[in-house]
Design a protein around this motif. Structure first.
Motif, PDB file in Angstrom:
ATOM      1  N   MET A   1      87.110  54.214 -35.693  1.00 18.46           N
ATOM      2  CA  MET A   1      87.820  53.949 -36.564  1.00 18.46           C
ATOM      3  C   MET A   1      87.240  53.578 -37.826  1.00 18.46           C
ATOM      4  O   MET A   1      85.706  53.042 -37.375  1.00 18.46           O
ATOM      5  N   PRO A   2      87.092  54.052 -38.622  1.00 20.94           N
ATOM      6  CA  PRO A   2      86.461  53.927 -39.666  1.00 20.94           C
ATOM      7  C   PRO A   2      86.330  52.274 -40.424  1.00 20.94           C
ATOM      8  O   PRO A   2      87.082  51.669 -41.123  1.00 20.94           O
ATOM      9  N   TYR A   3      84.876  51.895 -40.737  1.00 21.71           N
ATOM     10  CA  TYR A   3      84.891  50.459 -40.621  1.00 21.71           C
ATOM     11  C   TYR A   3      83.194  50.616 -41.037  1.00 21.71           C
ATOM     12  O   TYR A   3      82.737  51.294 -40.589  1.00 21.71           O
ATOM     13  N   GLN A   4      83.757  48.970 -41.966  1.00 26.21           N
ATOM     14  CA  GLN A   4      81.679  48.829 -42.304  1.00 26.21           C
ATOM     15  C   GLN A   4      81.974  47.373 -42.452  1.00 26.21           C
ATOM     16  O   GLN A   4      82.733  47.011 -43.295  1.00 26.21           O
ATOM     17  N   ARG A   5      80.972  46.258 -42.296  1.00 23.63           N
ATOM     18  CA  ARG A   5      80.892  44.732 -43.030  1.00 23.63           C
ATOM     19  C   ARG A   5      79.439  44.898 -42.662  1.00 23.63           C
ATOM     20  O   ARG A   5      78.720  44.784 -41.005  1.00 23.63           O
ATOM     21  N   VAL A   6      78.660  43.361 -43.004  1.00 23.34           N
ATOM     22  CA  VAL A   6      77.303  42.849 -43.100  1.00 23.34           C
ATOM     23  C   VAL A   6      77.266  41.516 -42.866  1.00 23.34           C
ATOM     24  O   VAL A   6      78.485  41.521 -43.792  1.00 23.34           O
ATOM     25  N   GLN A   7      77.156  40.405 -41.952  1.00 25.94           N
ATOM     26  CA  GLN A   7      76.742  39.499 -41.609  1.00 25.94           C
ATOM     27  C   GLN A   7      75.361  39.253 -41.240  1.00 25.94           C
ATOM     28  O   GLN A   7      74.900  39.544 -40.814  1.00 25.94           O
ATOM     29  N   ILE A   8      74.992  37.974 -42.558  1.00 27.11           N
ATOM     30  CA  ILE A   8      73.843  37.681 -42.510  1.00 27.11           C
ATOM     31  C   ILE A   8      74.053  36.151 -42.632  1.00 27.11           C
ATOM     32  O   ILE A   8      74.748  35.263 -43.353  1.00 27.11           O
ATOM     33  N   LEU A   9      73.229  35.988 -41.657  1.00 25.66           N
ATOM     34  CA  LEU A   9      73.754  33.752 -40.792  1.00 25.66           C
ATOM     35  C   LEU A   9      72.088  33.325 -40.747  1.00 25.66           C
ATOM     36  O   LEU A   9      70.971  33.880 -40.313  1.00 25.66           O
ATOM     37  N   GLY A  10      71.756  32.472 -41.711  1.00 24.52           N
ATOM     38  CA  GLY A  10      70.655  31.300 -41.744  1.00 24.52           C
ATOM     39  C   GLY A  10      71.176  29.694 -41.260  1.00 24.52           C
ATOM     40  O   GLY A  10      72.438  30.287 -40.141  1.00 24.52           O
ATOM     41  N   THR A  11      70.348  29.368 -41.093  1.00 28.73           N
ATOM     42  CA  THR A  11      70.592  28.137 -40.374  1.00 28.73           C
ATOM     43  C   THR A  11      71.704  27.511 -40.988  1.00 28.73           C
ATOM     44  O   THR A  11      72.560  26.350 -40.334  1.00 28.73           O
ATOM     45  N   GLU A  12      71.819  27.525 -42.430  1.00 31.76           N
ATOM     46  CA  GLU A  12      72.479  26.998 -42.912  1.00 31.76           C
ATOM     47  C   GLU A  12      74.253  27.218 -43.430  1.00 31.76           C
ATOM     48  O   GLU A  12      74.868  26.690 -44.235  1.00 31.76           O
ATOM     49  N   GLY A  13      74.244  28.700 -43.069  1.00 31.87           N
ATOM     50  CA  GLY A  13      75.132  29.171 -44.191  1.00 31.87           C
ATOM     51  C   GLY A  13      74.904  30.609 -43.778  1.00 31.87           C
ATOM     52  O   GLY A  13      74.304  31.196 -42.395  1.00 31.87           O
ATOM     53  N   ARG A  14      76.425  30.974 -44.298  1.00 34.98           N
ATOM     54  CA  ARG A  14      76.508  32.816 -43.789  1.00 34.98           C
ATOM     55  C   ARG A  14      77.020  33.292 -44.987  1.00 34.98           C
ATOM     56  O   ARG A  14      77.969  33.310 -45.585  1.00 34.98           O
ATOM     57  N   ILE A  15      76.226  34.313 -45.439  1.00 34.56           N
ATOM     58  CA  ILE A  15      76.923  36.013 -46.449  1.00 34.56           C
ATOM     59  C   ILE A  15      77.461  36.764 -45.809  1.00 34.56           C
ATOM     60  O   ILE A  15      77.030  37.078 -44.437  1.00 34.56           O
ATOM     61  N   GLU A  16      78.495  37.424 -45.698  1.00 44.57           N
ATOM     62  CA  GLU A  16      79.644  38.107 -45.776  1.00 44.57           C
ATOM     63  C   GLU A  16      79.535  39.254 -46.885  1.00 44.57           C
ATOM     64  O   GLU A  16      80.098  38.830 -47.682  1.00 44.57           O
ATOM     65  N   ILE A  17      79.288  40.503 -46.616  1.00 45.44           N
ATOM     66  CA  ILE A  17      79.944  41.435 -47.419  1.00 45.44           C
ATOM     67  C   ILE A  17      80.615  42.576 -46.806  1.00 45.44           C
ATOM     68  O   ILE A  17      80.786  43.257 -45.576  1.00 45.44           O
ATOM     69  N   GLU A  18      81.660  42.344 -47.660  1.00 48.03           N
ATOM     70  CA  GLU A  18      83.220  43.633 -47.223  1.00 48.03           C
ATOM     71  C   GLU A  18      82.326  44.798 -47.338  1.00 48.03           C
ATOM     72  O   GLU A  18      83.140  45.659 -46.275  1.00 48.03           O
ATOM     73  N   ILE A  19      82.156  44.845 -48.246  1.00 48.62           N
ATOM     74  CA  ILE A  19      81.704  46.631 -48.990  1.00 48.62           C
ATOM     75  C   ILE A  19      80.304  47.135 -49.089  1.00 48.62           C
ATOM     76  O   ILE A  19      80.373  47.530 -49.644  1.00 48.62           O
ATOM     77  N   PRO A  20      79.414  47.443 -47.777  1.00 47.42           N
ATOM     78  CA  PRO A  20      78.436  46.868 -47.549  1.00 47.42           C
ATOM     79  C   PRO A  20      77.311  48.016 -48.774  1.00 47.42           C
ATOM     80  O   PRO A  20      76.641  48.185 -49.362  1.00 47.42           O
ATOM     81  N   PHE A  21      77.904  49.280 -47.974  1.00 46.71           N
ATOM     82  CA  PHE A  21      76.711  50.462 -47.960  1.00 46.71           C
ATOM     83  C   PHE A  21      77.915  51.440 -49.377  1.00 46.71           C
ATOM     84  O   PHE A  21      77.326  51.687 -49.749  1.00 46.71           O
ATOM     85  N   ASN A  22      79.399  52.369 -49.422  1.00 44.42           N
ATOM     86  CA  ASN A  22      79.423  52.671 -50.551  1.00 44.42           C
ATOM     87  C   ASN A  22      80.906  52.100 -50.953  1.00 44.42           C
ATOM     88  O   ASN A  22      81.552  52.347 -51.383  1.00 44.42           O
ATOM     89  N   ALA A  23      80.238  51.129 -51.611  1.00 47.38           N
ATOM     90  CA  ALA A  23      81.003  50.399 -52.358  1.00 47.38           C
ATOM     91  C   ALA A  23      81.546  51.369 -53.565  1.00 47.38           C
ATOM     92  O   ALA A  23      80.460  51.799 -54.271  1.00 47.38           O
ATOM     93  N   PRO A  24      83.450  51.384 -53.928  1.00 49.52           N
ATOM     94  CA  PRO A  24      83.477  51.960 -54.940  1.00 49.52           C
ATOM     95  C   PRO A  24      83.076  51.369 -56.119  1.00 49.52           C
ATOM     96  O   PRO A  24      82.771  50.418 -56.305  1.00 49.52           O
ATOM     97  N   PRO A  25      82.513  52.553 -56.916  1.00 47.98           N
ATOM     98  CA  PRO A  25      82.264  53.046 -58.114  1.00 47.98           C
ATOM     99  C   PRO A  25      84.088  52.029 -59.028  1.00 47.98           C
ATOM    100  O   PRO A  25      83.381  51.461 -59.993  1.00 47.98           O
ATOM    101  N   ASN A  26      84.826  52.362 -58.631  1.00 46.69           N
ATOM    102  CA  ASN A  26      86.344  52.021 -59.826  1.00 46.69           C
ATOM    103  C   ASN A  26      86.876  50.807 -59.551  1.00 46.69           C
ATOM    104  O   ASN A  26      87.706  50.806 -60.032  1.00 46.69           O
ATOM    105  N   GLN A  27      86.365  49.766 -58.393  1.00 49.94           N
ATOM    106  CA  GLN A  27      87.065  48.844 -57.912  1.00 49.94           C
ATOM    107  C   GLN A  27      86.140  47.626 -57.724  1.00 49.94           C
ATOM    108  O   GLN A  27      84.798  47.909 -57.545  1.00 49.94           O
ATOM    109  N   PRO A  28      86.003  45.963 -57.964  1.00 46.10           N
ATOM    110  CA  PRO A  28      85.561  45.260 -57.925  1.00 46.10           C
ATOM    111  C   PRO A  28      85.545  44.810 -55.934  1.00 46.10           C
ATOM    112  O   PRO A  28      85.844  46.435 -55.596  1.00 46.10           O
ATOM    113  N   VAL A  29      84.464  44.548 -55.466  1.00 46.00           N
ATOM    114  CA  VAL A  29      83.582  44.426 -55.015  1.00 46.00           C
ATOM    115  C   VAL A  29      83.160  42.668 -54.844  1.00 46.00           C
ATOM    116  O   VAL A  29      82.990  41.972 -55.317  1.00 46.00           O
ATOM    117  N   LYS A  30      83.185  42.534 -53.178  1.00 39.25           N
ATOM    118  CA  LYS A  30      83.072  40.890 -53.792  1.00 39.25           C
ATOM    119  C   LYS A  30      81.898  40.733 -51.925  1.00 39.25           C
ATOM    120  O   LYS A  30      81.462  41.326 -50.874  1.00 39.25           O
TER     121      LYS A  30
END
Length: 323
Positions: free
Chosen positions: A234-263
């Motif tokens: 099933m189509p899906y993409q996500r990236v989780q970046i983890l450090g000792t004090e926090g975490r970063i999650e990128i919701e649409i990491p690879f083909n971010a749409p050019p016509n809508q916001p990403v977070k």
């Protein structure tokens, strides 16, 4: 304002639907010609996208003195061959990922480029130029989440069509070359180093003979990166970046749409922070940054050494899976 005059080598779908329209909106890029071995198809694409010059062969485009740079969206097995021909014709080259079918091929391209140091040559990993990745890199480097310890990335889609180029082994098809290369690239990008060891598990389709699912562990000197990519999930993409004090999650990491916001969301002990990015086309940014490197005679954002090293990790994953 001066713009780099671009020629497009083939009418590939990614060129027609993504890259050409994006580069036509650039400040420093002008798409002036397109070539195809099918002259009728080239003419049709040129008319639809308002490209002034059409060629019925790649060779003809390379002899056009009015073209400064060439974008190559050809099948994977033709990347290095035509990139070298572009260099020999005196053209700057932006070549789709993966740079080739092997690190040996990529080194061959690097050697050809070294003979013409005035020309810029780069692999087209467009995701790195999106503001969400620039911020992610900045947050990691600034230790906003503490020292980086591990990354997990996932990228999948479903395509079992044997006639599709991504499923044809002799053309360089398979999941690792198509989407797994992103997972490896981002890990090397964020750790800013090369993995010391890798472990790979690869599933080969018995009919297509391409890799339809691959998972890997990359061991860096200060942490690890794990990933799974698949062409039959099933189509899906996500990236989780983890450090000792926090975490970063990128919701649409690879083909971010050019016509809508990403977070991008930063999770920390004292609360979460959601960062939203207004619509932007990462292909436009890529084309403009490469064009500026030509105009200003400055290094390209990602040198060929990076492309070679990415291929070496892909090869190591396959070697690990076989052993």
């Amino acid at each position: 304002m001066t713009k780099i005059r671009w020629g497009i080598l083939s009418t590939a779908k990614i060129a027609r639907e993504k890259v050409i329209p994006a580069m036509q909106r650039g400040k420093y890029s002008a798409v002036t010609a397109i070539a195809s071995r099918n002259a009728e198809q080239a003419a049709e694409t040129a008319k639809r996208l308002n490209i002034p010059t059409v060629y019925g062969s790649y060779e003809e485009l390379l002899t056009d003195a009015n073209i400064d740079a060439v974008y190559i969206p050809l099948p994977n097995h033709l990347h290095v061959e035509w990139a070298i021909k572009c260099i020999e014709a005196g053209k700057h080259v932006l070549c789709e990922k993966p740079i080739g079918l092997s690190s040996a091929e990529a080194i061959k391209l690097q050697q050809a480029a070294a003979k013409k140091p005035e020309l810029k040559v780069m692999e087209a990993f467009m995701y790195r130029f999106h503001p969400q990745w620039e911020l992610a890199k900045e947050l990691v480097d600034d230790k906003r989440i503490g020292p980086l310890k591990t990354i997990h990335s996932f990228f999948s889609y479903y395509n079992a069509d044997p006639n599709n180029i991504r499923n044809q082994k002799h053309l360089g098809g398979g999941g690792m070359m198509d989407i797994g290369c992103y997972c490896i690239s981002l890990a090397r990008f964020l750790f800013n180093s090369e993995p010391l060891r890798v472990l790979g598990h690869v599933t080969i389709d018995p009919v297509l003979q391409t890799d339809t699912m691959a998972s890997g562990i990359l061991e860096f000197s200060t942490g690890t990166a794990t990933f799974t990519c698949s062409t039959q999930l099933m189509p899906y993409q996500r990236v989780q970046i983890l450090g000792t004090e926090g975490r970063i999650e990128i919701e649409i990491p690879f083909n971010a749409p050019p016509n809508q916001p990403v977070k991008l969301v930063v999770y920390e002990k004292n609360g979460d922070e959601e960062m939203t990015f207004e619509p932007v086309d990462q292909y436009t940014l890529q084309g403009d940054l490469f064009s500026q490197a030509i105009l200003n005679n400055t290094p390209v954002p990602t040198p060929l050494e990076d492309a070679i090293n990415n291929m070496k990790v892909i090869e190591a994953i396959f070697a690990s899976a076989k052993s």
